[in-house]
Motif scaffolding. Structure first.
Motif, PDB file in Angstrom:
ATOM      1  N   HIS A 178      39.530  23.564 -25.652  1.00 22.27           N
ATOM      2  CA  HIS A 178      40.753  24.398 -26.248  1.00 22.27           C
ATOM      3  C   HIS A 178      42.072  23.855 -25.483  1.00 22.27           C
ATOM      4  N   GLY A 179      43.024  23.638 -26.133  1.00 17.71           N
ATOM      5  CA  GLY A 179      44.322  22.967 -25.558  1.00 17.71           C
ATOM      6  C   GLY A 179      44.142  21.329 -25.676  1.00 17.71           C
ATOM      7  N   GLU A 180      45.227  20.740 -25.184  1.00 17.21           N
ATOM      8  CA  GLU A 180      45.374  19.449 -25.372  1.00 17.21           C
ATOM      9  C   GLU A 180      44.929  18.820 -23.975  1.00 17.21           C
ATOM     10  N   GLY A 181      44.765  19.599 -22.841  1.00 17.51           N
ATOM     11  CA  GLY A 181      44.371  19.131 -21.413  1.00 17.51           C
ATOM     12  C   GLY A 181      42.821  18.860 -21.258  1.00 17.51           C
ATOM     13  N   SER A 182      42.305  17.942 -21.809  1.00 17.11           N
ATOM     14  CA  SER A 182      40.871  17.751 -21.853  1.00 17.11           C
ATOM     15  C   SER A 182      40.855  15.788 -21.853  1.00 17.11           C
ATOM     16  N   PRO A 183      39.760  15.707 -20.879  1.00 22.05           N
ATOM     17  CA  PRO A 183      39.199  14.182 -20.701  1.00 22.05           C
ATOM     18  C   PRO A 183      38.035  13.923 -21.404  1.00 22.05           C
ATOM     19  N   LEU A 184      37.591  14.530 -22.484  1.00 25.70           N
ATOM     20  CA  LEU A 184      36.526  14.454 -23.075  1.00 25.70           C
ATOM     21  C   LEU A 184      36.191  13.127 -23.791  1.00 25.70           C
ATOM     22  N   SER A 185      37.357  12.613 -24.657  1.00 26.94           N
ATOM     23  CA  SER A 185      37.245  11.421 -25.041  1.00 26.94           C
ATOM     24  C   SER A 185      37.091  10.184 -24.392  1.00 26.94           C
ATOM     25  N   ALA A 186      37.884  10.249 -23.344  1.00 29.55           N
ATOM     26  CA  ALA A 186      37.920   9.290 -22.480  1.00 29.55           C
ATOM     27  C   ALA A 186      36.439   9.186 -21.631  1.00 29.55           C
ATOM     28  N   VAL A 187      36.121  10.588 -21.530  1.00 30.83           N
ATOM     29  CA  VAL A 187      34.689  10.573 -20.790  1.00 30.83           C
ATOM     30  C   VAL A 187      33.623   9.878 -21.530  1.00 30.83           C
ATOM     31  N   ARG A 188      33.569  10.229 -22.977  1.00 30.96           N
ATOM     32  CA  ARG A 188      32.530   9.999 -23.842  1.00 30.96           C
ATOM     33  C   ARG A 188      32.709   8.222 -23.971  1.00 30.96           C
ATOM     34  N   ARG A 189      33.868   7.831 -23.844  1.00 28.66           N
ATOM     35  CA  ARG A 189      33.917   6.216 -23.970  1.00 28.66           C
ATOM     36  C   ARG A 189      33.248   5.632 -22.725  1.00 28.66           C
ATOM     37  N   ARG A 190      33.777   6.171 -21.473  1.00 26.42           N
ATOM     38  CA  ARG A 190      33.334   5.583 -20.447  1.00 26.42           C
ATOM     39  C   ARG A 190      31.794   5.542 -20.242  1.00 26.42           C
ATOM     40  N   LEU A 191      31.106   6.724 -20.525  1.00 32.23           N
ATOM     41  CA  LEU A 191      29.730   6.839 -20.317  1.00 32.23           C
ATOM     42  C   LEU A 191      29.038   6.126 -21.332  1.00 32.23           C
ATOM     43  N   GLU A 192      29.560   5.880 -22.559  1.00 29.33           N
ATOM     44  CA  GLU A 192      29.077   4.845 -23.365  1.00 29.33           C
ATOM     45  C   GLU A 192      29.039   3.684 -22.975  1.00 29.33           C
ATOM     46  N   GLN A 193      29.792   3.243 -22.094  1.00 29.31           N
ATOM     47  CA  GLN A 193      29.961   1.769 -21.485  1.00 29.31           C
ATOM     48  C   GLN A 193      28.782   1.933 -20.115  1.00 29.31           C
ATOM     49  N   GLU A 194      28.247   2.744 -19.766  1.00 33.02           N
ATOM     50  CA  GLU A 194      27.486   2.974 -18.554  1.00 33.02           C
ATOM     51  C   GLU A 194      26.177   3.539 -19.082  1.00 33.02           C
ATOM     52  N   SER A 195      25.306   2.668 -19.567  1.00 33.70           N
ATOM     53  CA  SER A 195      23.949   3.092 -20.229  1.00 33.70           C
ATOM     54  C   SER A 195      23.161   3.417 -19.268  1.00 33.70           C
ATOM     55  N   GLU A 196      23.103   3.049 -18.037  1.00 33.91           N
ATOM     56  CA  GLU A 196      22.297   3.577 -17.102  1.00 33.91           C
ATOM     57  C   GLU A 196      22.496   5.072 -16.557  1.00 33.91           C
ATOM     58  N   MET A 197      23.579   5.441 -16.524  1.00 32.33           N
ATOM     59  CA  MET A 197      24.002   6.600 -16.251  1.00 32.33           C
ATOM     60  C   MET A 197      23.771   7.725 -17.398  1.00 32.33           C
ATOM     61  N   LEU A 198      24.219   7.186 -18.571  1.00 38.58           N
ATOM     62  CA  LEU A 198      23.776   7.987 -19.786  1.00 38.58           C
ATOM     63  C   LEU A 198      22.325   8.190 -20.043  1.00 38.58           C
ATOM     64  N   GLY A 199      21.710   7.280 -19.556  1.00 39.62           N
ATOM     65  CA  GLY A 199      20.236   7.397 -19.735  1.00 39.62           C
ATOM     66  C   GLY A 199      19.600   8.592 -18.954  1.00 39.62           C
ATOM     67  N   GLU A 200      20.380   9.082 -17.954  1.00 40.08           N
ATOM     68  CA  GLU A 200      19.823  10.319 -17.261  1.00 40.08           C
ATOM     69  C   GLU A 200      19.888  11.613 -18.003  1.00 40.08           C
ATOM     70  N   GLY A 201      20.375  11.600 -19.246  1.00 39.59           N
ATOM     71  CA  GLY A 201      20.203  12.549 -19.945  1.00 39.59           C
ATOM     72  C   GLY A 201      21.549  13.503 -20.072  1.00 39.59           C
ATOM     73  N   PRO A 202      21.292  14.979 -20.444  1.00 38.47           N
ATOM     74  CA  PRO A 202      22.503  15.799 -20.600  1.00 38.47           C
ATOM     75  C   PRO A 202      23.368  16.128 -19.105  1.00 38.47           C
ATOM     76  N   THR A 203      22.328  15.980 -18.296  1.00 37.65           N
ATOM     77  CA  THR A 203      23.150  16.138 -16.997  1.00 37.65           C
ATOM     78  C   THR A 203      24.102  15.056 -16.603  1.00 37.65           C
ATOM     79  N   SER A 204      24.106  13.769 -17.026  1.00 35.68           N
ATOM     80  CA  SER A 204      25.045  12.822 -16.979  1.00 35.68           C
ATOM     81  C   SER A 204      26.400  13.026 -17.544  1.00 35.68           C
ATOM     82  N   VAL A 205      26.296  13.891 -18.623  1.00 40.53           N
ATOM     83  CA  VAL A 205      27.525  14.462 -19.390  1.00 40.53           C
ATOM     84  C   VAL A 205      28.098  15.588 -18.414  1.00 40.53           C
TER      85      VAL A 205
END
Length: 331
Positions: free
Chosen positions: A114-141
């Motif tokens: 809700h609102g514009e103050g959100s880092p979600l797009s940048a977080v998703r892009r950064r996580l997709e470049q760190e496959s090892e962390m993203l492989g830890e599952g929903p906790t990594s998000v």
């Protein structure tokens, strides 16, 4: 509306099917998870997500209505976390907040913004470049979103510290912050600090629970125990932010008190000057009033030098009183 939907297997993204039930089944079959991002969804849009993922109705109500305090709720089938990202607007020197809600399950993450103050797009892009962390599952998000929000708090706190230093310099400038808008600026700044505090203060307990510290530091469902050190790092950053906010609040209160004291001193100086000039004006007024009563028998009334003598007396008294007030700092 749904902003993004993807399935992550072993830290790598694959586009999810349009049907959410198929996406969840596919993610569970592949031992991965599905991440769905929504932006200000309507009730009808969110009903389908609720039905497919079995989200708790109380959490769904909070996600739809927004305007929630940061909190962490644990339900039978999911975890619900509310964060309040803070945005600093340099042009207006103002602080505004948005909201990010995360639903975390065994094989899914649903983020609601809700609102514009959100880092979600940048977080998703950064996580997709760190496959090892993203492989830890929903906790990594969950960790990545919380870490991004809290790290941005530090940036906002730095910006507010700079603004406070400028405000402090204005108040303690040679003119003493004489602008009529100075008090208004101080009060507005204090309101911004309060808005910032509402975002950071209540988040302490949820992050402490995720980090496994404090009285409520037991195991949290759907969160890997191995992630606790990472959440402790987030907790440390949040502690720094809260200490910074506390310091800013105290300083702005002290600045406001100093400004009001300066205004009071300035008013006292003005009143002393007015009183001194009034006293100086009273001397010739009194003498002229006495000799203006038009009695027949008054000393020196018909003396040739009466007028210049009285004028000289008035001038001498005025000079004497002026020097007295000047020496005492009244003029």
């Amino acid at each position: 509306m749904i902003v993004d939907c993807a399935i992550y297997r072993d830290g790598h993204r694959t586009e999810g099917p349009e049907d959410l039930s198929d996406a969840l089944a596919e993610a569970r079959a592949a031992r991965g998870f599905v991440w769905i991002g929504l932006h200000e969804p309507s009730e009808n849009e969110f009903d389908h997500v609720t039905a497919e993922f079995g989200l708790h109705p109380l959490a769904v109500e909070d996600a739809l209505k927004a305007h929630q305090r940061p909190k962490l709720e644990v339900y039978d089938d999911s975890l619900f976390l509310v964060l309040k990202p803070v945005v600093y607007e340099p042009k207006s020197d103002a602080v505004s907040t948005g909201e990010v809600m995360l639903f975390l399950g065994d094989s899914f993450v649903v983020t609601v913004r809700h609102g514009e103050g959100s880092p979600l797009s940048a977080v998703r892009r950064r996580l997709e470049q760190e496959s090892e962390m993203l492989g830890e599952g929903p906790t990594s998000v969950l960790y990545a979103v919380a870490d991004a929000v809290v790290d941005h708090y530090l940036d906002v706190a730095t910006e507010l510290q700079t603004d406070l230093e400028e405000l402090e310099a204005e108040v303690f400038s040679p003119d003493g912050g004489g602008s009529r808008h100075t008090a208004s600026r101080i009060y507005t700044f204090k309101r911004q600090i309060l808005e910032f505090r509402r975002a950071t203060g209540p988040l302490t307990l949820p992050v402490s629970r995720l980090a496994g510290v404090g009285a409520f530091g037991g195991a949290v469902p759907f969160v890997n125990d191995e992630a606790r050190p990472f959440f402790r790092d987030v907790s440390d950053h949040l502690t720094r932010v809260n200490e910074s906010v506390e310091g800013l609040d105290r300083l702005v209160s002290d600045i406001l008190s100093a400004h009001l004291a300066q205004m009071s001193v300035r008013q006292n100086d003005d009143m002393r000057k007015i009183s001194a000039w009034a006293a100086m004006a009273a001397i010739p007024t009194m003498i002229a009033g006495i000799y203006g009563m038009n009695f027949d028998h008054m000393p020196e009334l018909r003396w040739v030098w009466s007028y210049p003598a009285l004028i000289g007396l008035m001038a001498a008294l005025e000079v004497g009183v002026y020097r007295l007030f000047k020496r005492r700092g009244w003029l």
